[in-house]
Scaffold this active site. Structure first.
Site, PDB file in Angstrom:
ATOM      1  N   SER A   1      62.622  16.916  -8.058  1.00  0.00           N
ATOM      2  CA  SER A   1      63.078  18.255  -7.687  1.00  0.00           C
ATOM      3  C   SER A   1      64.295  18.595  -8.552  1.00  0.00           C
ATOM      4  O   SER A   1      64.932  17.692  -9.107  1.00  0.00           O
ATOM      5  CB  SER A   1      63.495  18.254  -6.210  1.00  0.00           C
ATOM      6  OG  SER A   1      64.175  19.440  -5.869  1.00  0.00           O
TER       7      SER A   1
ATOM      8  N   TYR B   1      67.979  14.449   1.138  1.00  0.00           N
ATOM      9  CA  TYR B   1      66.937  14.908   0.214  1.00  0.00           C
ATOM     10  C   TYR B   1      67.384  14.722  -1.238  1.00  0.00           C
ATOM     11  O   TYR B   1      66.660  14.154  -2.061  1.00  0.00           O
ATOM     12  CB  TYR B   1      66.625  16.383   0.505  1.00  0.00           C
ATOM     13  CG  TYR B   1      65.455  16.947  -0.262  1.00  0.00           C
ATOM     14  CD1 TYR B   1      64.148  16.707   0.161  1.00  0.00           C
ATOM     15  CD2 TYR B   1      65.646  17.719  -1.409  1.00  0.00           C
ATOM     16  CE1 TYR B   1      63.059  17.232  -0.537  1.00  0.00           C
ATOM     17  CE2 TYR B   1      64.569  18.250  -2.113  1.00  0.00           C
ATOM     18  CZ  TYR B   1      63.278  17.999  -1.670  1.00  0.00           C
ATOM     19  OH  TYR B   1      62.207  18.514  -2.360  1.00  0.00           O
TER      20      TYR B   1
HETATM   21  N1  LIG Z   1      58.564  23.156  -1.712  1.00  0.00           N
HETATM   22  C1  LIG Z   1      59.617  23.103  -2.507  1.00  0.00           C
HETATM   23  O1  LIG Z   1      60.469  24.018  -2.540  1.00  0.00           O
HETATM   24  C2  LIG Z   1      59.809  21.912  -3.417  1.00  0.00           C
HETATM   25  C3  LIG Z   1      60.723  22.017  -4.476  1.00  0.00           C
HETATM   26  C4  LIG Z   1      60.900  20.937  -5.319  1.00  0.00           C
HETATM   27  C5  LIG Z   1      60.198  19.772  -5.100  1.00  0.00           C
HETATM   28  N2  LIG Z   1      59.335  19.695  -4.065  1.00  0.00           N
HETATM   29  C6  LIG Z   1      58.639  18.430  -3.817  1.00  0.00           C
HETATM   30  O2  LIG Z   1      57.259  18.620  -4.013  1.00  0.00           O
HETATM   31  C7  LIG Z   1      56.525  17.726  -3.176  1.00  0.00           C
HETATM   32  C8  LIG Z   1      55.497  18.504  -2.376  1.00  0.00           C
HETATM   33  O3  LIG Z   1      56.172  19.509  -1.650  1.00  0.00           O
HETATM   34  P1  LIG Z   1      55.389  20.689  -0.910  1.00  0.00           P
HETATM   35  O4  LIG Z   1      56.263  21.858  -0.954  1.00  0.00           O
HETATM   36  O5  LIG Z   1      54.002  20.773  -1.409  1.00  0.00           O
HETATM   37  O6  LIG Z   1      55.424  20.111   0.564  1.00  0.00           O
HETATM   38  P2  LIG Z   1      54.434  20.403   1.815  1.00  0.00           P
HETATM   39  O7  LIG Z   1      55.242  20.200   3.041  1.00  0.00           O
HETATM   40  O8  LIG Z   1      53.725  21.675   1.613  1.00  0.00           O
HETATM   41  O9  LIG Z   1      53.367  19.222   1.672  1.00  0.00           O
HETATM   42  C9  LIG Z   1      53.764  17.884   1.794  1.00  0.00           C
HETATM   43  C10 LIG Z   1      52.552  17.030   2.109  1.00  0.00           C
HETATM   44  O10 LIG Z   1      53.015  15.680   2.289  1.00  0.00           O
HETATM   45  C11 LIG Z   1      52.421  15.154   3.457  1.00  0.00           C
HETATM   46  N3  LIG Z   1      53.259  14.101   4.035  1.00  0.00           N
HETATM   47  C12 LIG Z   1      54.438  14.256   4.681  1.00  0.00           C
HETATM   48  N4  LIG Z   1      54.861  13.068   5.154  1.00  0.00           N
HETATM   49  C13 LIG Z   1      53.939  12.146   4.778  1.00  0.00           C
HETATM   50  C14 LIG Z   1      53.801  10.758   4.979  1.00  0.00           C
HETATM   51  N5  LIG Z   1      54.703  10.058   5.687  1.00  0.00           N
HETATM   52  N6  LIG Z   1      52.730  10.133   4.467  1.00  0.00           N
HETATM   53  C15 LIG Z   1      51.785  10.819   3.763  1.00  0.00           C
HETATM   54  N7  LIG Z   1      51.849  12.148   3.563  1.00  0.00           N
HETATM   55  C16 LIG Z   1      52.917  12.799   4.059  1.00  0.00           C
HETATM   56  C17 LIG Z   1      52.281  16.347   4.399  1.00  0.00           C
HETATM   57  O11 LIG Z   1      51.332  16.108   5.431  1.00  0.00           O
HETATM   58  C18 LIG Z   1      51.867  17.437   3.437  1.00  0.00           C
HETATM   59  O12 LIG Z   1      50.467  17.472   3.269  1.00  0.00           O
HETATM   60  C19 LIG Z   1      57.560  17.003  -2.310  1.00  0.00           C
HETATM   61  O13 LIG Z   1      57.862  15.752  -2.877  1.00  0.00           O
HETATM   62  C20 LIG Z   1      58.770  17.915  -2.401  1.00  0.00           C
HETATM   63  O14 LIG Z   1      59.977  17.226  -2.188  1.00  0.00           O
HETATM   64  C21 LIG Z   1      59.106  20.736  -3.221  1.00  0.00           C
END
Ligand SMILES: NC(=O)c1ccc[n+]([C@@H]2O[C@H](COP(=O)([O-])OP(=O)(O)OC[C@H]3O[C@@H](n4cnc5c(N)ncnc54)[C@H](O)[C@@H]3O)[C@@H](O)[C@H]2O)c1
Length: 271
Positions: free
Chosen positions: A142, A155
């Site tokens: 991120s 985080y």
């Molecule tokens: N959304 C944002 O703004 C953003 C920004 C930068 C980075 N990211 C990173 O991108 C990645 C995906 O984010 P997203 O926005 O798609 O999130 P999201 O919440 O839409 O999806 C996350 C997925 O991970 C799964 N998950 C959560 N805990 C879990 C566990 N213990 N075991 C297995 N699966 C698990 C959830 O069920 C979900 O399907 C993450 O690593 C997040 O930190 C997100």
């Protein structure tokens, strides 16, 4: 350009958000998908969509905060699917509370899912890649892996660690002259998946809330091009240079850009 056709791609957190969208995008390139998520129903739904591209798909319910479960599922995957060509460590969570308001359990869970799981997945799937000199590790970090932010201490710590892990693995592969195993570190600003619902940006042109489809597409393109680092938007690339400023000035720039107040109206996911 890397040919993704018939490559076995494992994605953690594939049940929704960018994990789901990356799965659909990889499938459109003819890749076979191994979908992992704590939500078994969600990945079955994603698999049904992925199969419309006529690619093989396997689903494994796995809580990546549980090291033993990761190793057990990894053994099953090796037996049922075979070698994984591309591993996407994507699953992540956010607590979104001020440091002292987070419980010990919340902090532990963030670290277990956002970074420790990367270690266990790598230990399970990197050795066969090294043995065959073929593979690719994608680490979803991120922009929060480059700048410490208000209400994101756990985080940010987990994402700074992800940046360090990716770079160390890349250096080790280089030192051992393993040229066929590539790495891609992904560092986006906020994305509109719902994970960070409520966050605000002061300068949407400079620091836009990113569109999830676009992010997923760019990640797949970065993998195809064997790009080592992908940051989004472009301004995130300037952070290491801003660190040359005295700390007080760096903090002022973060305040001015609104980075320190992005989380003020954070609500996150309701479920
Ligand atoms: N959304 C944002 O703004 C953003 C920004 C930068 C980075 N990211 C990173 O991108 C990645 C995906 O984010 P997203 O926005 O798609 O999130 P999201 O919440 O839409 O999806 C996350 C997925 O991970 C799964 N998950 C959560 N805990 C879990 C566990 N213990 N075991 C297995 N699966 C698990 C959830 O069920 C979900 O399907 C993450 O690593 C997040 O930190 C997100």
């Amino acid at each position: 350009m890397k040919n993704l056709k018939n490559q076995n791609i494992l994605i953690t957190g594939a049940g929704r958000g960018i994990g789901r969208l990356m799965a659909l995008n990889f499938a459109s390139h003819g890749s076979h998908l191994v979908l992992l998520d704590i939500d078994g129903e969600a990945i079955e739904k994603v698999a049904a969509q992925v199969r419309q591209s006529n690619v093989a798909t396997w689903c494994y319910r796995c809580d990546v905060s549980d090291r033993e479960m990761i190793y057990a599922v990894a053994d099953k995957i090796k037996a049922e699917v075979g070698k994984i060509d591309i591993l996407v460590n994507n699953a992540g969570i956010v607590t979104g509370k001020a440091f002292l308001d987070c419980t010990d359990t919340e902090v532990q869970r963030t670290m277990d899912i956002n970074i420790m799981a990367h270690f266990w997945m790598l230990r399970a799937f990197l050795p066969p890649m090294i043995d065959t000199d073929h593979g690719h590790i994608v680490s979803i970090a991120s922009a929060a892996g480059w700048v410490g932010t208000n209400s994101l201490a756990d985080y940010c710590a987990s994402k700074f660690a992800t940046v360090g892990l990716d770079e160390s693995i890349r250096m080790e592969l280089r030192k051992k002259n393993i040229q066929g195993v590539k790495t891609t570190l992904v560092c986006p600003f906020y994305i509109d998946t719902g994970m960070f619902a409520g966050v605000k940006t002061r300068f949407p042109r400079l620091l836009p809330i990113l569109n999830e489809d676009k992010v997923a597409r760019k990640i797949v393109q970065a993998v195809k091009k064997d790009r080592a680092v992908l940051k989004m938007p472009w301004i995130v690339y300037t952070v290491p240079m801003l660190r040359l400023l005295p700390v007080k000035m760096f903090d002022w720039v973060a305040d001015f850009l609104g980075v320190s107040s992005t989380m003020d109206e954070f609500v996150g996911r309701k479920n």
